[in-house]
Design an enzyme around this catalytic site. Structure first.
Site, short mmCIF file in Angstrom:
data_model
loop_
_atom_site.label_atom_id
_atom_site.label_comp_id
_atom_site.label_asym_id
_atom_site.label_seq_id
_atom_site.Cartn_x
_atom_site.Cartn_y
_atom_site.Cartn_z
N HIS A 23 0.78 -0.98 -0.17
CA HIS A 23 0.06 0.02 0.09
C HIS A 23 0.73 1.34 -0.06
O HIS A 23 1.84 1.40 0.72
CB HIS A 23 -0.79 0.05 1.51
N PHE A 42 1.26 2.71 7.42
CA PHE A 42 -0.16 2.75 8.06
C PHE A 42 -1.20 2.76 6.97
O PHE A 42 -0.87 3.47 5.87
CB PHE A 42 -0.07 4.35 8.59
#
Ligand SMILES: NC(=O)N[C@H]1NC(=O)NC1=O
Length: 172
Positions: A67, A119
């Site tokens: 990500h 995150f």
């Protein structure tokens, strides 16, 4: 496209259409293809979820590492995937003021140094204030808690991406 049309897709098309429901992890889509026919969109989503849950912890961390950072380098350089770009733009990540942008960069860095993965949060479910608040709070967690939390968020992102590609079951 409804679930019947999804079930009829040859392998290559299935991966072309659904390969990014988990960010940059087409291997997951490729793996669940052999589980068709799926009785419903929910069944397809469950197959993806079960595949993720069966991975070792290192594999789950690998998914998180695929990500891009929120409001990170890929957003600045225009190299996000289409899905990620829409999600980040929708939650205001492209419109941070300079104070918010430097706070986000600092906390993202701190988070990655602590956990060795980025995150991850389902941006479409939050606005920028909320994302910053969660990032700050989640930096305090233990690694195992954050690994599980990040994977929950991956599944929420996947759920919304699937919904935008496949008609919900009640419209069949
Ligand atoms: N890091 C991170 O959460 N990235 C993402 N979240 C989201 O909703 N789309 C993303 O690319």
């Amino acid at each position: 496209m409804d679930i019947a049309a999804v079930n009829a897709l040859p392998y290559e098309d299935f991966v072309d259409v659904l390969g990014n429901v988990v960010e940059k992890c087409p291997i997951i889509t490729a793996a669940v293809w052999s589980g068709r026919p799926f009785l419903s969109l929910a069944a397809l989503e469950a197959a993806i979820s079960e595949f993720i849950d069966a991975l070792p912890e290192s594999g789950k961390e690998g998914i998180l590492r695929c990500h891009p950072d929120l409001a990170g380098r890929d957003l600045q350089s225009g190299s996000l995937t289409r899905e990620s770009h829409e999600e980040q733009a929708g939650s205001g990540m492209g419109a941070l003021n300079s104070e918010e942008a430097s706070l986000m960069a600092r906390l993202n860095q701190e988070y990655k140094e602590r956990f060795e993965f980025p995150f991850v949060i389902c941006a479409r479910m939050h606005d920028k204030e909320n994302i910053l608040r969660q990032l700050f709070a989640r930096c305090q967690n233990e690694r195992a808690v954050e690994r599980a939390r990040g994977i929950e968020e991956v599944k929420k992102i996947c759920h919304l991406r699937l919904q935008s590609l496949v008609l919900p079951d009640n419209r069949l």
